[in-house]
Design an enzyme around this catalytic site. Structure first.
Site, PDB file in Angstrom:
ATOM      1  N   THR A   8       0.839  -1.195   0.000  1.00 24.11           N
ATOM      2  CA  THR A   8       0.000   0.000   0.000  1.00 24.11           C
ATOM      3  C   THR A   8       0.871   1.241   0.000  1.00 24.11           C
ATOM      4  O   THR A   8       1.987   1.223   0.525  1.00 24.11           O
ATOM      5  CB  THR A   8      -0.937   0.040   1.230  1.00 24.11           C
ATOM      6  OG1 THR A   8      -1.811   1.178   1.122  1.00 24.11           O
ATOM      7  CG2 THR A   8      -0.161   0.135   2.528  1.00 24.11           C
ATOM      8  N   SER A  11      -0.419   5.815   3.863  1.00 29.86           N
ATOM      9  CA  SER A  11       0.270   5.846   5.161  1.00 29.86           C
ATOM     10  C   SER A  11      -0.686   5.610   6.321  1.00 29.86           C
ATOM     11  O   SER A  11      -0.310   5.039   7.349  1.00 29.86           O
ATOM     12  CB  SER A  11       0.997   7.184   5.341  1.00 29.86           C
ATOM     13  OG  SER A  11       0.076   8.258   5.326  1.00 29.86           O
ATOM     14  N   ASP A  69      -8.161  -4.142  -0.077  1.00 25.78           N
ATOM     15  CA  ASP A  69      -9.028  -3.135  -0.667  1.00 25.78           C
ATOM     16  C   ASP A  69     -10.283  -3.099   0.190  1.00 25.78           C
ATOM     17  O   ASP A  69     -10.729  -4.130   0.713  1.00 25.78           O
ATOM     18  CB  ASP A  69      -9.377  -3.451  -2.123  1.00 25.78           C
ATOM     19  CG  ASP A  69      -9.905  -2.217  -2.855  1.00 25.78           C
ATOM     20  OD1 ASP A  69      -9.583  -1.083  -2.424  1.00 25.78           O
ATOM     21  OD2 ASP A  69     -10.621  -2.370  -3.859  1.00 25.78           O
ATOM     22  N   THR A  70     -10.802  -1.914   0.378  1.00 19.23           N
ATOM     23  CA  THR A  70     -11.939  -1.723   1.256  1.00 19.23           C
ATOM     24  C   THR A  70     -13.050  -0.994   0.523  1.00 19.23           C
ATOM     25  O   THR A  70     -12.790  -0.059  -0.230  1.00 19.23           O
ATOM     26  CB  THR A  70     -11.518  -0.910   2.503  1.00 19.23           C
ATOM     27  OG1 THR A  70     -10.604  -1.686   3.267  1.00 19.23           O
ATOM     28  CG2 THR A  70     -12.724  -0.564   3.369  1.00 19.23           C
ATOM     29  N   ASP A 153     -14.448   7.959   7.953  1.00 19.11           N
ATOM     30  CA  ASP A 153     -14.555   7.756   9.402  1.00 19.11           C
ATOM     31  C   ASP A 153     -15.490   8.750  10.107  1.00 19.11           C
ATOM     32  O   ASP A 153     -16.197   8.373  11.043  1.00 19.11           O
ATOM     33  CB  ASP A 153     -13.172   7.800  10.063  1.00 19.11           C
ATOM     34  CG  ASP A 153     -12.367   6.528   9.812  1.00 19.11           C
ATOM     35  OD1 ASP A 153     -12.899   5.592   9.181  1.00 19.11           O
ATOM     36  OD2 ASP A 153     -11.200   6.477  10.250  1.00 19.11           O
ATOM     37  N   LYS A 173     -11.194   2.211  17.446  1.00 19.14           N
ATOM     38  CA  LYS A 173     -11.541   1.790  16.085  1.00 19.14           C
ATOM     39  C   LYS A 173     -10.880   0.465  15.744  1.00 19.14           C
ATOM     40  O   LYS A 173     -11.496  -0.429  15.162  1.00 19.14           O
ATOM     41  CB  LYS A 173     -11.125   2.866  15.069  1.00 19.14           C
ATOM     42  CG  LYS A 173     -11.391   2.456  13.614  1.00 19.14           C
ATOM     43  CD  LYS A 173     -10.840   3.453  12.627  1.00 19.14           C
ATOM     44  CE  LYS A 173     -11.006   2.951  11.195  1.00 19.14           C
ATOM     45  NZ  LYS A 173     -10.411   3.850  10.193  1.00 19.14           N
ATOM     46  N   HIS A 178     -13.486  -3.096  10.282  1.00 16.90           N
ATOM     47  CA  HIS A 178     -13.428  -4.052   9.188  1.00 16.90           C
ATOM     48  C   HIS A 178     -11.995  -4.460   8.891  1.00 16.90           C
ATOM     49  O   HIS A 178     -11.685  -5.638   8.724  1.00 16.90           O
ATOM     50  CB  HIS A 178     -14.073  -3.438   7.943  1.00 16.90           C
ATOM     51  CG  HIS A 178     -13.637  -2.014   7.704  1.00 16.90           C
ATOM     52  ND1 HIS A 178     -13.993  -0.973   8.554  1.00 16.90           N
ATOM     53  CD2 HIS A 178     -12.848  -1.455   6.763  1.00 16.90           C
ATOM     54  CE1 HIS A 178     -13.451   0.151   8.126  1.00 16.90           C
ATOM     55  NE2 HIS A 178     -12.751  -0.116   7.039  1.00 16.90           N
TER      56      HIS A 178
END
EC number: 3.6.1.66
Length: 198
Positions: A8, A11, A69-70, A153, A173, A178
């Site tokens: 990725t 950061s 990947d989200t 968020d 969090k 997820h």
């Protein structure tokens, strides 16, 4: 300690994953392996995009690696933005503020605000591909609330918390997100394997 590359350039994701993993595995960034490529995400699914990024690193550097990947999947929008979550407002780049504005605008007159965040991780280890998934269900707030976090968020309220991810802060969090769920599944798998992942 096992080492593995996280494919990725984000950061925020790197920091989040390293915090979730702790001292169990050393997570190398793309910069750590001198990879500065902008790896394209052109697949039609989260699984496909995760595999594209992991495959790029494995094919070019010969290192075991994983990528994620989200997607934010909103019921009233037919599952959108989904695979286009990062580029929802601007097809050629990620503008988180514009993405959030567009999402709130499209839900302005909707009473059904149910949504879920889904992360898919593709791991390539010794050439073999494995997938791990994490899902958190929740809803979309009517406005941005909170200052921590990134992306969506400030508008995503996980069922378990009753506050947005941006209100919860990173530590809370990372207990329920997820990505945390997908990463923990990955870590459970990797730490059950013999030493030698590189």
């Amino acid at each position: 300690m096992k080492k593995i590359v996280f494919a990725t350039n984000n950061s925020h994701k790197l920091t989040e994953v390293r915090a979730i993993v702790g001292q169990q595995i050393e997570i190398l960034s793309l910069a750590d392996i001198n990879c500065f490529a902008d790896i394209p995400e052109t697949a039609a699914t989260l699984e496909g995009n995760a595999l594209l990024k992991a495959r790029f690193v494995y094919d070019h550097y010969g290192l075991d690696c994983f990528a994620d990947d989200t997607g934010l999947e909103v019921d009233a929008l037919g599952g959108a933005p989904g695979v286009h979550t990062a580029r929802y407002a601007c097809a050629d780049h990620n503008d988180t503020e514009a993405n959030t504005r567009k999402l709130l605008a499209e839900l302005k007159n909707k009473t059904d605000r149910r949504a879920q965040f889904r992360t898919v991780i593709a791991l390539i280890e010794d050439g073999a591909v494995r997938y791990f998934e994490g899902i958190v269900e929740g809803s979309i707030a009517t406005e941005k609330i909170g200052t921590d976090g990134f992306g969506y968020d400030p508008v995503f309220i996980p069922e378990e918390a009753g506050q947005t991810f941006a209100q919860l802060g990173p530590a809370a969090k990372n207990e329920i997100s997820h990505r945390a769920r997908a990463v923990r599944a990955l870590v459970d798998y990797l730490t059950a394997q013999p030493e030698g992942v590189s």
